[in-house]
Motif scaffolding. Structure first.
Motif, PDB file in Angstrom:
ATOM      1  N   GLU A 111       6.630  12.515  -8.502  1.00 43.24           N
ATOM      2  CA  GLU A 111       6.079  11.163  -8.458  1.00 43.24           C
ATOM      3  C   GLU A 111       6.416  10.481  -7.126  1.00 43.24           C
ATOM      4  O   GLU A 111       5.561   9.849  -6.497  1.00 43.24           O
ATOM      5  CB  GLU A 111       6.621  10.345  -9.638  1.00 43.24           C
ATOM      6  CG  GLU A 111       5.862   9.077  -9.893  1.00 43.24           C
ATOM      7  CD  GLU A 111       6.248   8.441 -11.227  1.00 43.24           C
ATOM      8  OE1 GLU A 111       5.460   7.601 -11.694  1.00 43.24           O
ATOM      9  OE2 GLU A 111       7.311   8.761 -11.794  1.00 43.24           O
ATOM     10  N   MET A 112       7.653  10.638  -6.671  1.00 46.46           N
ATOM     11  CA  MET A 112       8.056  10.021  -5.403  1.00 46.46           C
ATOM     12  C   MET A 112       7.378  10.710  -4.226  1.00 46.46           C
ATOM     13  O   MET A 112       6.908  10.047  -3.299  1.00 46.46           O
ATOM     14  CB  MET A 112       9.580  10.077  -5.253  1.00 46.46           C
ATOM     15  CG  MET A 112      10.084   9.276  -4.086  1.00 46.46           C
ATOM     16  SD  MET A 112       9.750   7.518  -4.362  1.00 46.46           S
ATOM     17  CE  MET A 112      10.102   6.892  -2.748  1.00 46.46           C
ATOM     18  N   ARG A 113       7.333  12.030  -4.267  1.00 47.39           N
ATOM     19  CA  ARG A 113       6.664  12.766  -3.188  1.00 47.39           C
ATOM     20  C   ARG A 113       5.192  12.386  -3.106  1.00 47.39           C
ATOM     21  O   ARG A 113       4.636  12.258  -2.015  1.00 47.39           O
ATOM     22  CB  ARG A 113       6.850  14.266  -3.374  1.00 47.39           C
ATOM     23  CG  ARG A 113       8.268  14.720  -3.048  1.00 47.39           C
ATOM     24  CD  ARG A 113       8.504  16.166  -3.382  1.00 47.39           C
ATOM     25  NE  ARG A 113       9.789  16.614  -2.828  1.00 47.39           N
ATOM     26  CZ  ARG A 113      10.368  17.747  -3.163  1.00 47.39           C
ATOM     27  NH1 ARG A 113       9.779  18.575  -4.022  1.00 47.39           N
ATOM     28  NH2 ARG A 113      11.521  18.077  -2.629  1.00 47.39           N
ATOM     29  N   ASP A 114       4.546  12.182  -4.259  1.00 52.50           N
ATOM     30  CA  ASP A 114       3.151  11.723  -4.263  1.00 52.50           C
ATOM     31  C   ASP A 114       3.049  10.345  -3.625  1.00 52.50           C
ATOM     32  O   ASP A 114       2.139  10.092  -2.831  1.00 52.50           O
ATOM     33  CB  ASP A 114       2.589  11.671  -5.689  1.00 52.50           C
ATOM     34  CG  ASP A 114       2.264  13.034  -6.262  1.00 52.50           C
ATOM     35  OD1 ASP A 114       2.242  14.028  -5.503  1.00 52.50           O
ATOM     36  OD2 ASP A 114       2.037  13.105  -7.490  1.00 52.50           O
ATOM     37  N   ALA A 115       3.968   9.447  -3.987  1.00 49.77           N
ATOM     38  CA  ALA A 115       3.947   8.089  -3.433  1.00 49.77           C
ATOM     39  C   ALA A 115       4.129   8.099  -1.921  1.00 49.77           C
ATOM     40  O   ALA A 115       3.551   7.277  -1.206  1.00 49.77           O
ATOM     41  CB  ALA A 115       5.025   7.237  -4.096  1.00 49.77           C
ATOM     42  N   LEU A 116       4.926   9.047  -1.423  1.00 46.91           N
ATOM     43  CA  LEU A 116       5.165   9.155   0.015  1.00 46.91           C
ATOM     44  C   LEU A 116       4.070   9.946   0.729  1.00 46.91           C
ATOM     45  O   LEU A 116       4.012   9.958   1.960  1.00 46.91           O
ATOM     46  CB  LEU A 116       6.517   9.826   0.271  1.00 46.91           C
ATOM     47  CG  LEU A 116       7.757   9.045  -0.169  1.00 46.91           C
ATOM     48  CD1 LEU A 116       8.993   9.916  -0.049  1.00 46.91           C
ATOM     49  CD2 LEU A 116       7.899   7.752   0.618  1.00 46.91           C
ATOM     50  N   GLY A 117       3.225  10.626  -0.053  1.00 51.79           N
ATOM     51  CA  GLY A 117       2.165  11.435   0.538  1.00 51.79           C
ATOM     52  C   GLY A 117       2.692  12.690   1.207  1.00 51.79           C
ATOM     53  O   GLY A 117       2.079  13.209   2.140  1.00 51.79           O
ATOM     54  N   ASP A 118       3.842  13.196   0.723  1.00 47.96           N
ATOM     55  CA  ASP A 118       4.461  14.379   1.333  1.00 47.96           C
ATOM     56  C   ASP A 118       5.042  15.259   0.224  1.00 47.96           C
ATOM     57  O   ASP A 118       6.145  15.002  -0.268  1.00 47.96           O
ATOM     58  CB  ASP A 118       5.567  13.950   2.296  1.00 47.96           C
ATOM     59  CG  ASP A 118       6.239  15.120   2.995  1.00 47.96           C
ATOM     60  OD1 ASP A 118       5.936  16.291   2.670  1.00 47.96           O
ATOM     61  OD2 ASP A 118       7.086  14.860   3.872  1.00 47.96           O
ATOM     62  N   PRO A 119       4.310  16.307  -0.183  1.00 51.19           N
ATOM     63  CA  PRO A 119       4.770  17.152  -1.291  1.00 51.19           C
ATOM     64  C   PRO A 119       6.043  17.931  -0.980  1.00 51.19           C
ATOM     65  O   PRO A 119       6.668  18.466  -1.892  1.00 51.19           O
ATOM     66  CB  PRO A 119       3.590  18.095  -1.539  1.00 51.19           C
ATOM     67  CG  PRO A 119       2.802  18.083  -0.281  1.00 51.19           C
ATOM     68  CD  PRO A 119       3.023  16.743   0.356  1.00 51.19           C
TER      69      PRO A 119
END
Length: 146
Positions: A111-119
């Protein structure tokens, strides 16, 4: 219903059980600090909050629960977060290592990686953290209609 100017939302985690736990900790006085990633502010093109800024603590249902006032903002390396900050987050951490492990789980979540746009996003000792202290200045009665 009091006439208040619109306040910027103060969001802890994502809606769901973790946010509910963190909001409860703010309301009962255990949580007086929080940590965010500096990169989040950069991605959102958002300024760091100034000391004295007031915002509305938002629960998982999107309701304003309390008015918070920022009392301190520090930007520091993840490696430099101290025990007092970890304790003041009110999540039951007894050491900086426990605090860091819990935050790494959150910051490395899908969820956080999605929010940051960086998987592939990961933190390390050099990752810059925004450490905020705040106080509750007003509780807002949830669902109170005037």
């Amino acid at each position: 219903m009091p006439n208040r100017e619109a306040l910027k939302p103060f969001l802890l985690a994502f809606p769901g059980p973790l946010r509910d736990q963190l909001v409860a900790a703010v309301l009962d006085g255990r949580k007086v600090s929080t940590s965010g990633l500096l990169v989040e502010y950069e991605i959102e093109q958002e300024e760091l909050p100034p000391v004295g800024e007031r915002s509305a603590l938002i629960d998982s249902d999107g309701r304003e629960i309390a008015v918070l006032e920022v009392t301190e903002v520090r930007v520091l390396r993840l490696a430099d977060v101290g025990l007092q900050h970890a304790l003041d987050e009110g999540e039951g951490y007894a050491s900086v290592a426990e605090w860091r492990a819990g935050h790494e789980r959150f910051w490395h979540s899908e969820e956080m990686r999605d929010a940051l746009g960086d998987p592939e996003f990961t933190v390390d000792d050099e990752t810059m953290i925004v450490a905020e202290r705040f106080r509750v200045v007003e509780r807002i009665e949830a669902g109170a209609e005037g």
